[in-house]
Write a protein that holds these residues in place. Structure first.
Motif, PDB file in Angstrom:
ATOM      1  N   ASN A  17     -19.953  -2.436   1.846  1.00 45.97           N
ATOM      2  CA  ASN A  17     -19.478  -3.739   2.311  1.00 45.97           C
ATOM      3  C   ASN A  17     -17.956  -3.750   2.420  1.00 45.97           C
ATOM      4  N   LEU A  18     -17.273  -3.186   1.409  1.00 48.79           N
ATOM      5  CA  LEU A  18     -15.814  -3.234   1.394  1.00 48.79           C
ATOM      6  C   LEU A  18     -15.202  -2.484   2.583  1.00 48.79           C
ATOM      7  N   VAL A  19     -15.673  -1.277   2.854  1.00 49.97           N
ATOM      8  CA  VAL A  19     -15.091  -0.494   3.958  1.00 49.97           C
ATOM      9  C   VAL A  19     -15.349  -1.200   5.290  1.00 49.97           C
ATOM     10  N   ASP A  20     -16.534  -1.762   5.416  1.00 40.52           N
ATOM     11  CA  ASP A  20     -16.867  -2.509   6.631  1.00 40.52           C
ATOM     12  C   ASP A  20     -15.904  -3.685   6.814  1.00 40.52           C
ATOM     13  N   LEU A  21     -15.634  -4.424   5.734  1.00 46.56           N
ATOM     14  CA  LEU A  21     -14.726  -5.575   5.827  1.00 46.56           C
ATOM     15  C   LEU A  21     -13.279  -5.140   6.033  1.00 46.56           C
ATOM     16  N   MET A  22     -12.935  -3.960   5.542  1.00 45.06           N
ATOM     17  CA  MET A  22     -11.580  -3.434   5.793  1.00 45.06           C
ATOM     18  C   MET A  22     -11.409  -3.093   7.272  1.00 45.06           C
ATOM     19  N   LYS A  23     -12.459  -2.551   7.876  1.00 44.79           N
ATOM     20  CA  LYS A  23     -12.382  -2.246   9.314  1.00 44.79           C
ATOM     21  C   LYS A  23     -12.150  -3.517  10.120  1.00 44.79           C
ATOM     22  N   ALA A  24     -12.710  -4.641   9.647  1.00 45.06           N
ATOM     23  CA  ALA A  24     -12.572  -5.912  10.362  1.00 45.06           C
ATOM     24  C   ALA A  24     -11.310  -6.664   9.940  1.00 45.06           C
ATOM     25  N   SER A  25     -10.514  -6.070   9.044  1.00 48.06           N
ATOM     26  CA  SER A  25      -9.296  -6.708   8.511  1.00 48.06           C
ATOM     27  C   SER A  25      -9.590  -7.999   7.755  1.00 48.06           C
ATOM     28  N   VAL A  26     -10.805  -8.150   7.270  1.00 48.26           N
ATOM     29  CA  VAL A  26     -11.118  -9.285   6.384  1.00 48.26           C
ATOM     30  C   VAL A  26     -10.636  -8.962   4.981  1.00 48.26           C
ATOM     31  N   GLU A  27     -10.809  -7.717   4.566  1.00 41.31           N
ATOM     32  CA  GLU A  27     -10.237  -7.208   3.314  1.00 41.31           C
ATOM     33  C   GLU A  27      -9.059  -6.308   3.675  1.00 41.31           C
ATOM     34  N   ARG A  28      -7.921  -6.513   2.967  1.00 39.56           N
ATOM     35  CA  ARG A  28      -6.730  -5.724   3.284  1.00 39.56           C
ATOM     36  C   ARG A  28      -6.082  -5.192   2.011  1.00 39.56           C
ATOM     37  N   PRO A  29      -6.809  -4.397   1.231  1.00 34.08           N
ATOM     38  CA  PRO A  29      -6.236  -3.908  -0.031  1.00 34.08           C
ATOM     39  C   PRO A  29      -5.111  -2.903   0.207  1.00 34.08           C
ATOM     40  N   ALA A  30      -4.167  -2.852  -0.747  1.00 32.93           N
ATOM     41  CA  ALA A  30      -3.096  -1.851  -0.699  1.00 32.93           C
ATOM     42  C   ALA A  30      -3.507  -0.593  -1.463  1.00 32.93           C
ATOM     43  N   LEU A  31      -4.512  -0.748  -2.334  1.00 26.92           N
ATOM     44  CA  LEU A  31      -4.950   0.373  -3.159  1.00 26.92           C
ATOM     45  C   LEU A  31      -6.458   0.296  -3.374  1.00 26.92           C
ATOM     46  N   LEU A  32      -7.128   1.420  -3.175  1.00 26.22           N
ATOM     47  CA  LEU A  32      -8.540   1.510  -3.541  1.00 26.22           C
ATOM     48  C   LEU A  32      -8.660   2.352  -4.806  1.00 26.22           C
ATOM     49  N   ILE A  33      -9.385   1.803  -5.780  1.00 21.75           N
ATOM     50  CA  ILE A  33      -9.640   2.514  -7.034  1.00 21.75           C
ATOM     51  C   ILE A  33     -11.100   2.953  -6.991  1.00 21.75           C
ATOM     52  N   ASP A  34     -11.306   4.242  -6.791  1.00 25.53           N
ATOM     53  CA  ASP A  34     -12.668   4.770  -6.606  1.00 25.53           C
ATOM     54  C   ASP A  34     -13.335   4.915  -7.973  1.00 25.53           C
ATOM     55  N   VAL A  35     -14.353   4.087  -8.218  1.00 26.37           N
ATOM     56  CA  VAL A  35     -14.986   4.045  -9.549  1.00 26.37           C
ATOM     57  C   VAL A  35     -16.290   4.837  -9.618  1.00 26.37           C
ATOM     58  N   ARG A  36     -16.625   5.549  -8.551  1.00 22.14           N
ATOM     59  CA  ARG A  36     -17.944   6.193  -8.532  1.00 22.14           C
ATOM     60  C   ARG A  36     -18.136   7.247  -9.608  1.00 22.14           C
ATOM     61  N   GLU A  37     -17.031   7.816 -10.108  1.00 20.24           N
ATOM     62  CA  GLU A  37     -17.205   8.854 -11.122  1.00 20.24           C
ATOM     63  C   GLU A  37     -17.010   8.337 -12.538  1.00 20.24           C
ATOM     64  N   LEU A  38     -16.964   7.028 -12.696  1.00 20.25           N
ATOM     65  CA  LEU A  38     -16.923   6.470 -14.055  1.00 20.25           C
ATOM     66  C   LEU A  38     -18.259   6.750 -14.744  1.00 20.25           C
ATOM     67  N   PRO A  39     -18.236   6.873 -16.077  1.00 19.95           N
ATOM     68  CA  PRO A  39     -19.499   7.152 -16.792  1.00 19.95           C
ATOM     69  C   PRO A  39     -20.335   5.877 -16.960  1.00 19.95           C
ATOM     70  N   LEU A  40     -20.645   5.230 -15.828  1.00 22.42           N
ATOM     71  CA  LEU A  40     -21.401   3.967 -15.844  1.00 22.42           C
ATOM     72  C   LEU A  40     -22.650   4.107 -14.989  1.00 22.42           C
ATOM     73  N   ASP A  41     -23.205   5.336 -14.945  1.00 21.93           N
ATOM     74  CA  ASP A  41     -24.303   5.595 -14.013  1.00 21.93           C
ATOM     75  C   ASP A  41     -25.648   5.728 -14.709  1.00 21.93           C
ATOM     76  N   ARG A  42     -25.790   5.099 -15.885  1.00 20.84           N
ATOM     77  CA  ARG A  42     -27.032   5.241 -16.638  1.00 20.84           C
ATOM     78  C   ARG A  42     -27.807   3.926 -16.690  1.00 20.84           C
ATOM     79  N   ILE A  43     -29.122   4.051 -16.807  1.00 22.85           N
ATOM     80  CA  ILE A  43     -29.993   2.912 -17.107  1.00 22.85           C
ATOM     81  C   ILE A  43     -30.619   3.213 -18.458  1.00 22.85           C
ATOM     82  N   GLU A  44     -30.356   2.338 -19.441  1.00 25.84           N
ATOM     83  CA  GLU A  44     -30.813   2.621 -20.799  1.00 25.84           C
ATOM     84  C   GLU A  44     -31.529   1.422 -21.394  1.00 25.84           C
ATOM     85  N   SER A  45     -32.541   1.703 -22.216  1.00 17.58           N
ATOM     86  CA  SER A  45     -33.214   0.631 -22.948  1.00 17.58           C
ATOM     87  C   SER A  45     -32.286   0.124 -24.046  1.00 17.58           C
TER      88      SER A  45
END
Lengths: 200, 329
Positions: free
Chosen positions: B32-60
């Motif tokens: 969604n964010l990249v799509d909105l950036m292409k349309a200039s609806v979102e205009r961030p100066a910095l992207l913080i890529d969080v995909r490699e944070l250790p938050l990728d688990r589903i736990e009981s």
């Protein structure tokens, strides 16, 4: 805070490393097509709605138009140029050829990359929106034409070659030993090479 | 598109330190964010890529619930056996959204924060109070066939597009987040702010906060649950109306019910008036319809979206009837 707006990145594409400077605004799709001359991946809508730009990232299908190139560094990227085994076409490619899974061919690279991953997703037991019972205790449903249509719905074909696309995907899934459960009887008939009628 | 810096982060403190920059945005799948950036609806100066944070688990969790990390993809969420077993409507909701490709990219945190697909919001040439506060709402007197019937104001009638959030609202999910000054938590039903006269303020997250995950409390009723979505084509489209429901029927009477509606408001709509009306009532189509009417009494339709009142009412009756039958098996 002053940030550089460009980086030199290394992309791992079809087993080969490519190092290139990119403006951070560059999508993976544009890097592939405009910078690396890998033009098999097509630009359709450029907004994540048509699937023509589908590639595999770490083995999973993704739309390369919404994937920033700089964020793809470190991932294993497979494009349509990389799915065959040398001169031996991928079974999904061969099925699309044998069963005319296209008309103009523009959406075909995306359809094929998508189908390759989709067949693996089904074999891994992933349910879909048309799976009657998503609970893990439910008996895994065989692949049906309805399941293929739902699972492939992220790939649009403006020629409307869907009937043949479903047959081609069914043919490839049928040939895949990993399909547990295998394809439904109805689908096996549809995928048969003698079968001429389409999928309703 | 505006030029921007890019930083990949590997730990949460590093992410929230960068997130203090008001011109920064966290990048998950980017669908969604990249799509909105292409349309200039979102205009961030910095992207913080969080995909490699250790938050990728589903736990009981210890109490029998589930914790879902913020960078879990939609695909992994919907495929997870415990999600499918304990909260089947959540798996169904996620599977009803987007396409296989987008579900592989999109993350749970990003799904919560996705923006409305109102065509006036995504077109910078048009007035929109959400995108450009004070410029007016073009949808109120324009194309609003798929806009809100509940909780909207004259300042904004947009709907929230997430399917996942509708199921989460029904199951009392809590959103966990981290800030530079420590962690926090919000019930999902309070995560999205009322529209009021500030439609540009969408969530109760503190500035710079990073969503770290979602906690689902144990909910035995959720084992008998369902998500049903209506859209203008069979697949790969946003909802024009949806219902997440869970039902426990004992001896023909409703012991417990959970209901939430999608595509009717600026947030997932937990239907508490309907739940109150149904609890203890007979599990019949008449009672289901009366409960829906109790919730929809507050609905205010625009000239072109009145069909949604009927649609939601019919969906409530259909889904609760199906769940009653399922419970009887």
């Amino acid at each position: 805070m002053s940030q550089s707006t460009a980086s030199v990145i290394t992309l791992n594409i079809n087993g080969e490393k490519h190092t290139l400077p990119v403006d951070h605004r560059t999508t993976l799709l544009d890097a592939l097509r405009e910078r690396l001359d890998l033009t098999g991946t097509k630009k359709g809508c450029d907004q994540g709605q048509c699937g023509a730009c589908t590639v595999l990232l770490d083995g999973r299908r993704a739309v390369s138009c919404l994937q920033l190139a700089v964020a793809a560094e470190g991932r294993e990227i497979t494009t349509i140029e990389g799915v065959a085994d040398g001169e031996q076409l991928h079974p999904v490619q061969q099925a699309f050829l044998d069963l005319d899974g296209y008309q103009c061919g523009f959406c075909t690279p995306g359809q094929i990359c998508s189908a390759i991953a989709m067949i693996e997703e089904h074999a891994a037991g992933w349910p879909s929106a048309v799976t009657a019972d998503v609970r893990p205790e439910a008996e895994a449903a065989p692949l049906t034409a309805e399941e293929i249509r739902e699972r492939m719905s992220g790939n649009l074909c403006r020629c409307g070659a869907y009937v043949s696309i479903v047959r081609a995907v069914a043919r490839a899934a049928q040939a895949d030993d990993a399909q547990q459960p295998p394809v439904s009887d109805e689908l096996a008939r549809l995928a048969g090479s003698e079968q001429k009628e389409g999928v309703a | 598109m505006r030029e921007f810096g890019y930083q990949r982060v590997f730990d949460v403190p590093g992410a929230v330190a960068l997130g203090a920059d008001p011109e920064a945005r966290y990048l998950g799948g980017g669908t969604n964010l990249v799509d909105l950036m292409k349309a200039s609806v979102e205009r961030p100066a910095l992207l913080i890529d969080v995909r490699e944070l250790p938050l990728d688990r589903i736990e009981s969790t210890d109490d029998g619930g589930l914790h879902i990390g913020a960078t879990v993809t939609n695909s992994d969420l919907a495929a997870h056996p415990e999600v499918r077993r304990r909260y089947p409507a959540l798996a169904q909701a996620v599977l009803a959204g987007a396409s296989g490709q987008l579900r592989n990219m999109a993350t749970v945190g990003g799904n919560l924060l996705q923006r409305t697909r109102c065509a006036y919001f995504t077109d910078p040439a048009r007035p929109c109070n959400k995108r450009n506060p004070g410029s007016g709402c073009a949808a109120v007197k324009g194309e609003h066939r798929n806009h809100a019937i509940l909780g909207a104001t004259e300042h904004c009638v947009a709907v929230h597009p997430s399917d996942m959030s509708v199921a989460l609202a029904a199951f009392d999910a809590r959103v966990t987040y981290e800030t530079a000054t420590g962690p926090g938590e919000l019930p999902l039903t309070e995560f999205y702010l009322p529209v009021g006269d500030t439609p540009h303020l969408e969530t109760a997250l503190p500035p710079g906060a990073l969503i770290t995950g979602i906690t689902l409390p144990p909910a035995p009723v959720a084992a008998t649950s369902r998500y049903r979505k209506v859209r203008e084509r069979a697949s790969y489209a946003f909802a024009i109306g949806s219902v997440a429901a869970a039902l426990d029927v004992q001896e023909g009477a409703v012991r417990e019910v959970r209901l939430a509606f999608g595509a009717v408001a600026s947030r997932p709509w937990r239907a508490r008036a309907a739940e109150r009306a149904l609890t203890g009532a007979p599990a019949t189509a008449e009672a289901f319809a009366a409960a829906a009417d109790a919730e929809l009494a507050a609905a205010k339709a625009l000239p072109h979206n009145g069909y949604k009142v009927t649609l939601i009412r019919n969906l409530v009756v259909a889904v609760l009837t199906e769940l009653t039958e399922e419970a009887a098996r």
